[in-house]
Design a protein around this motif. Structure first.
Motif, PDB file in Angstrom:
ATOM      1  N   LEU A 156       0.857  -1.187   0.000  1.00 17.21           N
ATOM      2  CA  LEU A 156       0.000   0.000   0.000  1.00 17.21           C
ATOM      3  C   LEU A 156       0.891   1.235   0.000  1.00 17.21           C
ATOM      4  O   LEU A 156       1.814   1.348   0.813  1.00 17.21           O
ATOM      5  N   GLN A 157       0.610   2.167  -0.925  1.00 19.85           N
ATOM      6  CA  GLN A 157       1.323   3.445  -0.907  1.00 19.85           C
ATOM      7  C   GLN A 157       0.554   4.391   0.003  1.00 19.85           C
ATOM      8  O   GLN A 157      -0.536   4.849  -0.327  1.00 19.85           O
ATOM      9  N   CYS A 158       1.132   4.678   1.162  1.00 17.34           N
ATOM     10  CA  CYS A 158       0.460   5.493   2.163  1.00 17.34           C
ATOM     11  C   CYS A 158       0.936   6.937   2.151  1.00 17.34           C
ATOM     12  O   CYS A 158       0.431   7.781   2.908  1.00 17.34           O
ATOM     13  N   HIS A 159       1.907   7.236   1.306  1.00 18.57           N
ATOM     14  CA  HIS A 159       2.529   8.559   1.247  1.00 18.57           C
ATOM     15  C   HIS A 159       3.225   8.638  -0.100  1.00 18.57           C
ATOM     16  O   HIS A 159       3.555   7.602  -0.684  1.00 18.57           O
ATOM     17  N   THR A 160       3.451   9.835  -0.600  1.00 18.94           N
ATOM     18  CA  THR A 160       4.109   9.949  -1.907  1.00 18.94           C
ATOM     19  C   THR A 160       5.494   9.292  -1.913  1.00 18.94           C
ATOM     20  O   THR A 160       5.986   8.902  -2.969  1.00 18.94           O
ATOM     21  N   ALA A 161       6.109   9.162  -0.738  1.00 20.99           N
ATOM     22  CA  ALA A 161       7.468   8.630  -0.671  1.00 20.99           C
ATOM     23  C   ALA A 161       7.561   7.273   0.013  1.00 20.99           C
ATOM     24  O   ALA A 161       8.666   6.791   0.257  1.00 20.99           O
ATOM     25  N   PHE A 162       6.422   6.627   0.317  1.00 19.02           N
ATOM     26  CA  PHE A 162       6.479   5.365   1.053  1.00 19.02           C
ATOM     27  C   PHE A 162       5.463   4.355   0.520  1.00 19.02           C
ATOM     28  O   PHE A 162       4.297   4.704   0.257  1.00 19.02           O
ATOM     29  N   ALA A 163       5.905   3.101   0.405  1.00 18.61           N
ATOM     30  CA  ALA A 163       5.015   1.961   0.181  1.00 18.61           C
ATOM     31  C   ALA A 163       5.301   0.954   1.283  1.00 18.61           C
ATOM     32  O   ALA A 163       6.473   0.649   1.559  1.00 18.61           O
ATOM     33  N   VAL A 164       4.267   0.453   1.951  1.00 18.30           N
ATOM     34  CA  VAL A 164       4.459  -0.479   3.061  1.00 18.30           C
ATOM     35  C   VAL A 164       3.901  -1.847   2.706  1.00 18.30           C
ATOM     36  O   VAL A 164       2.953  -1.971   1.924  1.00 18.30           O
ATOM     37  N   ASN A 165       4.518  -2.865   3.286  1.00 16.64           N
ATOM     38  CA  ASN A 165       4.011  -4.230   3.190  1.00 16.64           C
ATOM     39  C   ASN A 165       3.100  -4.439   4.393  1.00 16.64           C
ATOM     40  O   ASN A 165       3.564  -4.514   5.533  1.00 16.64           O
ATOM     41  N   MET A 166       1.799  -4.521   4.150  1.00 19.69           N
ATOM     42  CA  MET A 166       0.837  -4.540   5.256  1.00 19.69           C
ATOM     43  C   MET A 166       0.941  -5.790   6.117  1.00 19.69           C
ATOM     44  O   MET A 166       0.453  -5.797   7.245  1.00 19.69           O
ATOM     45  N   ARG A 167       1.585  -6.840   5.608  1.00 11.14           N
ATOM     46  CA  ARG A 167       1.743  -8.033   6.446  1.00 11.14           C
ATOM     47  C   ARG A 167       2.666  -7.755   7.631  1.00 11.14           C
ATOM     48  O   ARG A 167       2.642  -8.479   8.621  1.00 11.14           O
ATOM     49  N   TRP A 168       3.478  -6.682   7.560  1.00 15.41           N
ATOM     50  CA  TRP A 168       4.417  -6.380   8.627  1.00 15.41           C
ATOM     51  C   TRP A 168       3.998  -5.182   9.471  1.00 15.41           C
ATOM     52  O   TRP A 168       4.794  -4.668  10.255  1.00 15.41           O
ATOM     53  N   VAL A 169       2.754  -4.728   9.334  1.00 17.91           N
ATOM     54  CA  VAL A 169       2.255  -3.624  10.155  1.00 17.91           C
ATOM     55  C   VAL A 169       1.958  -4.127  11.562  1.00 17.91           C
ATOM     56  O   VAL A 169       1.255  -5.124  11.748  1.00 17.91           O
ATOM     57  N   GLU A 170       2.485  -3.441  12.573  1.00 14.49           N
ATOM     58  CA  GLU A 170       2.210  -3.791  13.958  1.00 14.49           C
ATOM     59  C   GLU A 170       1.227  -2.815  14.608  1.00 14.49           C
ATOM     60  O   GLU A 170       0.521  -3.190  15.540  1.00 14.49           O
ATOM     61  N   ARG A 171       1.190  -1.566  14.122  1.00 13.70           N
ATOM     62  CA  ARG A 171       0.255  -0.599  14.700  1.00 13.70           C
ATOM     63  C   ARG A 171      -0.165   0.396  13.630  1.00 13.70           C
ATOM     64  O   ARG A 171       0.656   0.815  12.812  1.00 13.70           O
ATOM     65  N   PHE A 172      -1.431   0.747  13.648  1.00 16.99           N
ATOM     66  CA  PHE A 172      -1.990   1.698  12.688  1.00 16.99           C
ATOM     67  C   PHE A 172      -2.538   2.892  13.451  1.00 16.99           C
ATOM     68  O   PHE A 172      -3.344   2.742  14.370  1.00 16.99           O
TER      69      PHE A 172
END
Length: 245
Positions: free
Chosen positions: A191-207
């Motif tokens: 998921l691209q959550c910012h113009t400069a960042f894409a995250v792998n949501m399987r490794w999200v620990e806190r939102f």
């Protein structure tokens, strides 16, 4: 190579499980291999370095129960398949806090175990076998998608944070970050959550409203104007909506 983890502290039971699962793997040609653990701590230590898409757990284990171990696995990996195999039928209801695919009572019925393994393997997300090539100043690295925690745009380069803690920086590129990261973003885990960042949501620990906290404690910002779309996409991901890509 995807791995199945068995955790059972009873040598005889572990031997039977290893024999049955080994026979299953040889018959099905799943491209998976087996790892056996006799203590939850050693399994959790291994999980810090590698991913196991399928776990077979006993309930009665030293130091922590299989129920606690299952909950910890589920906290770290929402998509892993968990099978309980135990002599203790009375914990079946509590076990479902970890969303196992089945709860088998020993002595194991081999046919029932094989049916459960067939179902588990059919549900395993094989995205971890997909890869992303990264040209660095020294060489070409081919990263498995599952080992990428996030990707950050930095002055015409991309910095990849990996599950091992390593940071890999690409050579400079001319296209936009969105264009460069497009192969990642076609996978439902990213998921691209910012113009400069894409995250792998399987490794999200806190939102939170302004950031994701990823494994290892890395904080990634969420663009304020993108928050509603990011929130909805992340909630859909947690609910398992959408087909695998």
């Amino acid at each position: 190579m995807l791995k199945i983890a068995i955790c059972d502290d009873q040598p005889d039971d572990l031997s039977v499980l290893r024999a049955y699962v080994g026979e299953f793997l040889s018959q099905r040609d799943t491209g998976m291999e087996l790892r056996a653990f006799t203590h939850p701590d050693t399994l959790l230590t291994a999980m810090a370095q590698e991913r196991f898409p399928l776990y077979i757990l006993d309930i009665v284990l030293p130091m922590m129960s299989g129920l606690e171990l299952g909950r910890e696995i589920r906290r770290l990996d929402r998509e892993a398949q968990i099978i309980y195999a135990t002599t203790e039928p009375q914990f079946a209801l509590q076990a479902y806090a970890a969303s196992p695919i089945n709860y088998l009572v020993k002595p194991l019925d081999k046919e029932q175990l094989f049916d459960t393994l067939d179902l588990a393997v059919s549900k395993i997300d094989l995205a971890g076998q997909r890869s992303f090539p990264v040209k660095t100043a020294e060489s070409l690295r081919v990263l498995k998608l599952e080992e990428i925690v996030c990707c950050e745009y930095r002055n015409h380069t991309a910095a990849f944070t990996l599950t091992t803690g390593e940071e890999l920086v690409s050579r400079s590129f001319r296209e936009s970050f969105a264009e460069y990261a497009a192969p990642l973003l076609r996978d439902r885990h990213f998921l691209q959550c910012h113009t400069a960042f894409a995250v792998n949501m399987r490794w999200v620990e806190r939102f939170a409203k302004d950031s994701f906290t990823l494994c290892g404690g890395k904080a990634v910002p969420i663009a304020a104007r993108q928050y509603p779309a990011v929130r909805d996409a992340y909630m859909d991901y947690l609910m398992g909506k959408g087909a695998d890509k």
